[in-house]
Design a protein around this motif. Structure first.
Motif, mmCIF file in Angstrom:
data_model
loop_
_atom_site.group_PDB
_atom_site.id
_atom_site.type_symbol
_atom_site.label_atom_id
_atom_site.label_comp_id
_atom_site.label_asym_id
_atom_site.label_seq_id
_atom_site.Cartn_x
_atom_site.Cartn_y
_atom_site.Cartn_z
ATOM 1 N N CYS A 373 37.281 96.272 47.568
ATOM 2 C CA CYS A 373 36.556 96.873 48.691
ATOM 3 C C CYS A 373 36.531 95.921 49.882
ATOM 4 C CB CYS A 373 35.119 97.199 48.293
ATOM 5 S SG CYS A 373 34.962 98.270 46.844
ATOM 6 N N ILE A 374 36.923 96.416 51.026
ATOM 7 C CA ILE A 374 36.760 95.664 52.274
ATOM 8 C C ILE A 374 35.388 96.048 52.811
ATOM 9 C CG2 ILE A 374 37.696 95.190 54.561
ATOM 10 C CD1 ILE A 374 40.435 96.124 53.514
ATOM 11 N N ARG A 375 34.394 95.202 52.562
ATOM 12 C CA ARG A 375 33.003 95.546 52.861
ATOM 13 C C ARG A 375 32.640 95.318 54.319
ATOM 14 N NH1 ARG A 375 29.562 96.940 48.361
ATOM 15 N NH2 ARG A 375 28.228 97.470 50.123
ATOM 16 N N ASN A 376 33.329 94.407 54.972
ATOM 17 C CA ASN A 376 33.029 94.145 56.386
ATOM 18 C C ASN A 376 34.315 93.729 57.090
ATOM 19 O OD1 ASN A 376 31.062 93.887 58.563
ATOM 20 N ND2 ASN A 376 31.524 91.710 58.514
ATOM 21 N N ALA A 377 34.709 94.522 58.073
ATOM 22 C CA ALA A 377 35.920 94.211 58.842
ATOM 23 C C ALA A 377 35.713 94.585 60.307
ATOM 24 C CB ALA A 377 37.129 94.944 58.273
ATOM 25 N N PRO A 378 34.763 93.884 60.983
ATOM 26 C CA PRO A 378 34.546 94.149 62.401
ATOM 27 C C PRO A 378 35.606 93.435 63.238
ATOM 28 C CG PRO A 378 33.132 92.368 61.711
ATOM 29 C CD PRO A 378 33.901 92.806 60.480
ATOM 30 N N SER A 379 35.493 93.554 64.547
ATOM 31 C CA SER A 379 36.380 92.797 65.426
ATOM 32 C C SER A 379 36.329 91.321 65.022
ATOM 33 C CB SER A 379 35.903 92.945 66.871
ATOM 34 O OG SER A 379 36.696 92.183 67.746
ATOM 35 N N PRO A 380 37.487 90.667 64.850
ATOM 36 C CA PRO A 380 38.839 91.030 65.286
ATOM 37 C C PRO A 380 39.717 91.621 64.175
ATOM 38 C CG PRO A 380 38.804 88.717 64.702
ATOM 39 C CD PRO A 380 37.426 89.262 64.385
ATOM 40 N N ALA A 381 39.214 92.584 63.416
ATOM 41 C CA ALA A 381 39.998 93.116 62.298
ATOM 42 C C ALA A 381 41.293 93.760 62.761
ATOM 43 C CB ALA A 381 39.163 94.108 61.507
ATOM 44 N N ALA A 382 41.280 94.462 63.891
ATOM 45 C CA ALA A 382 42.519 95.072 64.376
ATOM 46 C C ALA A 382 43.537 93.994 64.715
ATOM 47 C CB ALA A 382 42.233 95.954 65.587
ATOM 48 N N THR A 383 43.085 92.951 65.409
ATOM 49 C CA THR A 383 43.956 91.823 65.727
ATOM 50 C C THR A 383 44.542 91.216 64.452
ATOM 51 O OG1 THR A 383 42.712 91.276 67.729
ATOM 52 C CG2 THR A 383 44.018 89.502 66.734
ATOM 53 N N ALA A 384 43.712 91.068 63.439
ATOM 54 C CA ALA A 384 44.095 90.368 62.208
ATOM 55 C C ALA A 384 44.674 91.288 61.150
ATOM 56 C CB ALA A 384 42.869 89.654 61.635
ATOM 57 N N SER A 385 44.904 92.549 61.468
ATOM 58 C CA SER A 385 45.202 93.556 60.448
ATOM 59 C C SER A 385 46.391 93.204 59.565
ATOM 60 C CB SER A 385 45.417 94.928 61.098
ATOM 61 O OG SER A 385 46.420 94.861 62.101
ATOM 62 N N LEU A 386 47.475 92.700 60.132
ATOM 63 C CA LEU A 386 48.650 92.374 59.318
ATOM 64 C C LEU A 386 48.358 91.215 58.368
ATOM 65 C CD1 LEU A 386 51.390 92.790 62.050
ATOM 66 C CD2 LEU A 386 51.174 94.169 59.974
ATOM 67 N N ALA A 387 47.578 90.247 58.829
ATOM 68 C CA ALA A 387 47.204 89.118 57.972
ATOM 69 C C ALA A 387 46.211 89.553 56.901
ATOM 70 C CB ALA A 387 46.625 87.984 58.815
ATOM 71 N N ILE A 388 45.248 90.398 57.267
ATOM 72 C CA ILE A 388 44.291 90.922 56.289
ATOM 73 C C ILE A 388 45.034 91.694 55.202
ATOM 74 C CG2 ILE A 388 42.430 92.597 55.940
ATOM 75 C CD1 ILE A 388 41.401 91.860 58.732
ATOM 76 N N ALA A 389 46.022 92.486 55.615
ATOM 77 C CA ALA A 389 46.753 93.314 54.656
ATOM 78 C C ALA A 389 47.429 92.470 53.590
ATOM 79 C CB ALA A 389 47.781 94.168 55.395
ATOM 80 N N ASP A 390 48.088 91.406 54.008
ATOM 81 C CA ASP A 390 48.763 90.559 53.016
ATOM 82 C C ASP A 390 47.766 89.870 52.087
ATOM 83 O OD1 ASP A 390 51.206 91.273 53.961
ATOM 84 O OD2 ASP A 390 51.682 89.368 54.926
ATOM 85 N N LEU A 391 46.607 89.463 52.634
ATOM 86 C CA LEU A 391 45.568 88.866 51.806
ATOM 87 C C LEU A 391 45.081 89.855 50.755
ATOM 88 C CD1 LEU A 391 43.461 86.584 51.270
ATOM 89 C CD2 LEU A 391 42.006 87.703 52.984
ATOM 90 N N VAL A 392 44.845 91.099 51.175
ATOM 91 C CA VAL A 392 44.371 92.142 50.260
ATOM 92 C C VAL A 392 45.413 92.392 49.159
ATOM 93 C CG1 VAL A 392 43.899 94.609 50.101
ATOM 94 C CG2 VAL A 392 42.797 93.254 51.878
ATOM 95 N N VAL A 393 46.660 92.531 49.550
ATOM 96 C CA VAL A 393 47.710 92.815 48.561
ATOM 97 C C VAL A 393 47.828 91.670 47.552
ATOM 98 C CG1 VAL A 393 50.185 93.193 48.246
ATOM 99 C CG2 VAL A 393 48.957 94.378 50.086
ATOM 100 N N ASP A 394 47.714 90.434 48.033
ATOM 101 C CA ASP A 394 47.748 89.299 47.107
ATOM 102 C C ASP A 394 46.616 89.368 46.091
ATOM 103 O OD1 ASP A 394 49.995 88.254 48.299
ATOM 104 O OD2 ASP A 394 48.930 86.774 49.514
ATOM 105 N N ARG A 395 45.434 89.822 46.539
ATOM 106 C CA ARG A 395 44.272 89.877 45.648
ATOM 107 C C ARG A 395 44.326 91.039 44.650
ATOM 108 N NH1 ARG A 395 38.907 88.209 49.261
ATOM 109 N NH2 ARG A 395 39.675 86.163 49.931
ATOM 110 N N LEU A 396 45.270 91.946 44.826
ATOM 111 C CA LEU A 396 45.368 93.074 43.889
ATOM 112 C C LEU A 396 45.995 92.671 42.565
ATOM 113 C CD1 LEU A 396 46.462 96.017 46.224
ATOM 114 C CD2 LEU A 396 44.215 95.607 45.225
ATOM 115 N N ASP A 397 46.638 91.489 42.539
ATOM 116 C CA ASP A 397 47.251 91.002 41.292
ATOM 117 C C ASP A 397 48.210 92.036 40.703
ATOM 118 O OD1 ASP A 397 45.631 88.707 41.446
ATOM 119 O OD2 ASP A 397 43.993 89.739 40.422
ATOM 120 N N LEU A 398 49.194 92.422 41.494
ATOM 121 C CA LEU A 398 50.148 93.424 41.053
ATOM 122 C C LEU A 398 51.192 92.840 40.101
ATOM 123 C CD1 LEU A 398 50.668 95.346 44.398
ATOM 124 C CD2 LEU A 398 49.334 96.071 42.428
ATOM 125 N N GLY A 399 51.206 91.512 39.977
ATOM 126 C CA GLY A 399 52.154 90.895 39.076
ATOM 127 C C GLY A 399 53.338 90.250 39.798
#
Length: 399
Positions: A373-399
């Motif tokens: 769950c992304i519980r808080n993503a205020p500004s600058p989330a749009a600016t950081a969106s590509l970096a946030i996305a990779d962080l989230v995907v890494d935390r999913l532990d897809l293998g």
């Protein structure tokens, strides 16, 4: 081996970036993005001012600081690659007196620590070389602060995700996230169901509600604050070349009125910040009784209101009186006249609040079983969106 299936809940810019990042992942999971509206990115993404934040204000070492700086680098490259608007119009943070000048020096130190390039300290004369119609005692100039169209960026990211095999389901309002035996059944109010191995909740204004459906706790809660804008009439847009911001007052939780040039040439004044009575309450008459009852019952909001009563009154006055709104902008650009200012739209900020009434300042994530769950993503989330996305995907532990 069967590929894992990941469902992304929420089609704003962060959700779209996550879906895109998943399709580029080495394990190439199956990806489905579900969005409750008829089209993605219709709320915070489409209603913000379009500023690509350079990282001036954020505490060094915080997620906001590190992800925004990485996000700027990647967003600039992405916009150029996709022929999307990206204009480095620059930002002036303007101090009006000696107290604000001292605070501005602290901002300068943070910005330097965060690696913001090209910073310049300007005196009252030099700042007018950058913004001829702006007055102030001193200013910090960030020439690489940029503007873009985040709705267009989100649409491009979602196109990339589709090209990578992702499925996008619109009109899918999530009613349940049932976890059983390591899998998640994502159910919609219309009866549709999607089975997933992992779920990413990027629900913005509904982030807390969706997290609770996944089995997470209720806090931090989303408190909706409406930000109302005015704009300069076309004949007055020459008064602002780029971005003109006040020095934040640490006593108050919100920045205050500022002036923002947009990629189409418009100049926005605002936003203010008034408590909304619906999660998507873009007008005073937008009232959702369940939201009002939840806000009234929130001990954290009551504490926040008591601590910020003066600020709240100030913001409401600015909302109800265009004259008061304009006068705040005139502190920085005295040449603005009342006739130069026209009403514009509004957005609603999904502000996470802890039980003690404090605003959650940094990005915040939680994990419940197979649901991140992304519980808080205020500004600058749009600016950081590509970096946030990779962080989230890494935390999913897809293998």
């Amino acid at each position: 081996m069967t590929r894992p299936h990941v469902v992304v809940v929420g089609g704003g810019i962060v959700g779209s970036a996550v879906a895109r990042s998943l399709t580029l992942h080495g394990h190439r999971p199956d990806v489905t993005l579900v969005e409750k509206e008829a089209a993605p990115a219709t709320h915070q993404t489409a209603r913000n001012s379009g500023v690509v934040h350079a990282g001036l204000y954020y505490a060094p070492g915080s997620a906001k600081a590190t992800l925004s700086r990485e996000g700027v680098r990647r967003l600039r490259a992405y916009c150029r690659e996709r022929a999307l608007p990206y204009e480095e119009v620059g930002k002036l943070v303007v101090a009006l007196d000696t107290v604000e000048e001292a605070r501005l020096r602290d901002i300068e130190a943070r910005a330097v620590a965060n690696g913001v390039p090209g910073l310049r300290w300007l005196d009252a004369v030099a700042l007018r070389e950058v913004e001829p119609h702006v007055v102030g005692r001193a200013a910090l100039h960030s020439p690489t602060t940029a503007i873009t169209d985040f709705a267009a960026v989100a649409a491009a990211m979602l196109d990339d995700a589709r090209d990578g095999g992702a499925e996008v389901l619109t009109g899918f309002e999530v009613s349940a996230l049932d976890q059983r035996s390591g899998r998640v059944e994502v159910r919609g109010t219309d009866g549709r169901r999607v089975e997933a191995d992992r779920v990413v909740v990027a629900g913005g204004l509904h982030a807390d509600r969706l997290a609770v459906l996944a089995g997470d706790g209720p806090d931090p809660r989303i408190v909706p604050f409406r930000g109302e804008y005015h704009r300069l009439a076309p004949a007055a847009t020459h008064l602002v070349r780029g971005l003109v911001y006040p020095v934040p007052d640490p006593r108050y939780p919100f920045l205050g009125v500022h002036l923002t040039r947009r990629v189409g040439g418009d100049v926005l004044l605002g936003p203010n910040a008034v408590l909304a009575t619906a999660r998507e309450g873009y007008r005073w008459r937008d009232v959702d009784p369940s939201t009002v009852l939840a806000l009234a019952a929130s001990p954290g909001l009551r504490r926040f209101a008591r601590a910020n009563l003066r600020t709240g009154v100030h913001e409401v006055v600015g909302s109800l009186s265009r004259h008061a709104f304009v006068e705040r902008a005139r502190r920085y650009v005295p040449a603005i006249k009342a006739a130069d200012v026209l009403p514009s739209g509004a957005g609603v900020r999904a502000q996470a609040m802890d039980p003690d009434g404090s605003l959650v300042e940094d990005f915040r994530f939680s994990r419940v079983g197979a649901v991140l769950c992304i519980r808080n993503a205020p500004s600058p989330a749009a600016t950081a969106s590509l970096a946030i996305a990779d962080l989230v995907v890494d935390r999913l532990d897809l293998g």
